[in-house]
Design a protein around this motif. Structure first.
Motif, PDB file in Angstrom:
ATOM      1  N   LEU A  18      -7.763  13.990 -14.544  1.00  0.00           N
ATOM      2  CA  LEU A  18      -7.193  15.177 -13.907  1.00  0.00           C
ATOM      3  C   LEU A  18      -5.670  15.130 -13.963  1.00  0.00           C
ATOM      4  O   LEU A  18      -5.016  16.131 -14.279  1.00  0.00           O
ATOM      5  N   ALA A  19      -5.105  13.960 -13.688  1.00  0.00           N
ATOM      6  CA  ALA A  19      -3.658  13.802 -13.759  1.00  0.00           C
ATOM      7  C   ALA A  19      -3.146  14.031 -15.183  1.00  0.00           C
ATOM      8  O   ALA A  19      -2.109  14.674 -15.388  1.00  0.00           O
ATOM      9  N   ALA A  20      -3.868  13.515 -16.168  1.00  0.00           N
ATOM     10  CA  ALA A  20      -3.465  13.701 -17.571  1.00  0.00           C
ATOM     11  C   ALA A  20      -3.519  15.174 -17.951  1.00  0.00           C
ATOM     12  O   ALA A  20      -2.633  15.680 -18.653  1.00  0.00           O
ATOM     13  N   SER A  21      -4.543  15.883 -17.467  1.00  0.00           N
ATOM     14  CA  SER A  21      -4.656  17.312 -17.752  1.00  0.00           C
ATOM     15  C   SER A  21      -3.524  18.096 -17.091  1.00  0.00           C
ATOM     16  O   SER A  21      -2.958  19.013 -17.685  1.00  0.00           O
ATOM     17  N   ALA A  22      -3.201  17.713 -15.868  1.00  0.00           N
ATOM     18  CA  ALA A  22      -2.107  18.390 -15.162  1.00  0.00           C
ATOM     19  C   ALA A  22      -0.785  18.161 -15.877  1.00  0.00           C
ATOM     20  O   ALA A  22       0.008  19.092 -16.040  1.00  0.00           O
ATOM     21  N   LYS A  23      -0.543  16.919 -16.317  1.00  0.00           N
ATOM     22  CA  LYS A  23       0.696  16.627 -17.038  1.00  0.00           C
ATOM     23  C   LYS A  23       0.751  17.405 -18.349  1.00  0.00           C
ATOM     24  O   LYS A  23       1.796  17.959 -18.703  1.00  0.00           O
ATOM     25  N   GLY A  25      -0.666  20.235 -18.970  1.00  0.00           N
ATOM     26  CA  GLY A  25      -0.400  21.623 -18.610  1.00  0.00           C
ATOM     27  C   GLY A  25       1.072  21.859 -18.325  1.00  0.00           C
ATOM     28  O   GLY A  25       1.654  22.868 -18.763  1.00  0.00           O
ATOM     29  N   MET A  26       1.681  20.937 -17.613  1.00  0.00           N
ATOM     30  CA  MET A  26       3.124  21.072 -17.328  1.00  0.00           C
ATOM     31  C   MET A  26       3.936  20.970 -18.615  1.00  0.00           C
ATOM     32  O   MET A  26       4.896  21.731 -18.807  1.00  0.00           O
ATOM     33  N   ASP A  27       3.551  20.036 -19.486  1.00  0.00           N
ATOM     34  CA  ASP A  27       4.273  19.876 -20.750  1.00  0.00           C
ATOM     35  C   ASP A  27       4.144  21.129 -21.622  1.00  0.00           C
ATOM     36  O   ASP A  27       5.110  21.546 -22.280  1.00  0.00           O
ATOM     37  N   THR A  32       6.707  26.167 -23.678  1.00  0.00           N
ATOM     38  CA  THR A  32       6.793  27.627 -23.765  1.00  0.00           C
ATOM     39  C   THR A  32       8.138  28.119 -23.239  1.00  0.00           C
ATOM     40  O   THR A  32       8.767  28.999 -23.850  1.00  0.00           O
ATOM     41  N   ILE A  33       8.575  27.553 -22.131  1.00  0.00           N
ATOM     42  CA  ILE A  33       9.871  27.960 -21.558  1.00  0.00           C
ATOM     43  C   ILE A  33      11.004  27.564 -22.484  1.00  0.00           C
ATOM     44  O   ILE A  33      11.931  28.357 -22.710  1.00  0.00           O
ATOM     45  N   GLN A  34      10.928  26.347 -23.038  1.00  0.00           N
ATOM     46  CA  GLN A  34      11.966  25.913 -23.977  1.00  0.00           C
ATOM     47  C   GLN A  34      12.015  26.834 -25.198  1.00  0.00           C
ATOM     48  O   GLN A  34      13.100  27.152 -25.701  1.00  0.00           O
ATOM     49  N   GLU A  35      10.845  27.273 -25.659  1.00  0.00           N
ATOM     50  CA  GLU A  35      10.806  28.192 -26.794  1.00  0.00           C
ATOM     51  C   GLU A  35      11.531  29.489 -26.442  1.00  0.00           C
ATOM     52  O   GLU A  35      12.329  30.000 -27.231  1.00  0.00           O
ATOM     53  N   LYS A  36      11.276  30.027 -25.261  1.00  0.00           N
ATOM     54  CA  LYS A  36      11.914  31.274 -24.855  1.00  0.00           C
ATOM     55  C   LYS A  36      13.433  31.125 -24.782  1.00  0.00           C
ATOM     56  O   LYS A  36      14.171  32.011 -25.214  1.00  0.00           O
ATOM     57  N   GLN A  61       1.556  17.807 -29.185  1.00  0.00           N
ATOM     58  CA  GLN A  61       1.831  16.460 -28.680  1.00  0.00           C
ATOM     59  C   GLN A  61       1.281  16.301 -27.270  1.00  0.00           C
ATOM     60  O   GLN A  61       0.692  15.269 -26.938  1.00  0.00           O
ATOM     61  N   ALA A  62       1.430  17.318 -26.433  1.00  0.00           N
ATOM     62  CA  ALA A  62       0.901  17.261 -25.062  1.00  0.00           C
ATOM     63  C   ALA A  62      -0.618  17.120 -25.086  1.00  0.00           C
ATOM     64  O   ALA A  62      -1.193  16.327 -24.326  1.00  0.00           O
ATOM     65  N   GLU A  63      -1.271  17.864 -25.940  1.00  0.00           N
ATOM     66  CA  GLU A  63      -2.733  17.791 -26.050  1.00  0.00           C
ATOM     67  C   GLU A  63      -3.162  16.423 -26.580  1.00  0.00           C
ATOM     68  O   GLU A  63      -4.126  15.831 -26.091  1.00  0.00           O
ATOM     69  N   HIS A  64      -2.423  15.918 -27.558  1.00  0.00           N
ATOM     70  CA  HIS A  64      -2.715  14.588 -28.110  1.00  0.00           C
ATOM     71  C   HIS A  64      -2.581  13.521 -27.019  1.00  0.00           C
ATOM     72  O   HIS A  64      -3.439  12.646 -26.886  1.00  0.00           O
ATOM     73  N   ASN A  65      -1.505  13.598 -26.229  1.00  0.00           N
ATOM     74  CA  ASN A  65      -1.291  12.632 -25.153  1.00  0.00           C
ATOM     75  C   ASN A  65      -2.424  12.694 -24.134  1.00  0.00           C
ATOM     76  O   ASN A  65      -2.880  11.656 -23.634  1.00  0.00           O
TER      77      ASN A  65
END
Length: 124
Positions: A18-23, A25-27, A32-36, A61-65
């Protein structure tokens, strides 16, 4: 006793997943924000495309992690299960006569022994 240890290991794995999924999601949100921001600063279409590619790389990379964390968490649960199966009754510090399992204040390294109150370094 083994069932309780397996249940605890399973609960730990779920919490860590759950923690890995939350991280992740944040990443992904951060990407997305950095892209904007990068697109807003871009002066030509090539820079905007580069921002989009960077976002996709960051999301990948976030999904891989996240997947690596899930694999590691499953392996840790399996190690705990095997340890419990191979060492019944050796549940850590309780009931074990081995110094490394208890809080006896004894530290053994390559034929030397130190004893004394925990955290003081002991005597030789």
């Amino acid at each position: 006793m083994q069932a309780a240890k397996n249940a605890a290991a399973s609960a730990k794995e779920k919490a860590e997943n759950l923690a890995a999924s939350a991280k992740a999601g944040m990443d992904k949100t951060k990407a997305t924000i950095q892209e904007k921001v990068e697109k807003a600063k871009a002066h030509d279409p090539a820079e905007k495309e580069e921002a989009k590619l960077k976002k996709q790389d960051r999301i990948s990379q976030a999904e891989h992690n996240k997947q690596e964390a899930r694999i590691e968490n499953a392996a840790e649960r399996e190690r705990a299960r095997l340890d419990a199966a191979h060492h019944p009754g050796h549940g850590g510090s309780e009931g074990s006569a081995l110094p490394e399992h208890g809080k006896s204040g004894v530290h053994v390294t390559l034929g030397t022994a130190r004893s004394g109150p925990m955290g003081t370094g002991g005597t030789r």
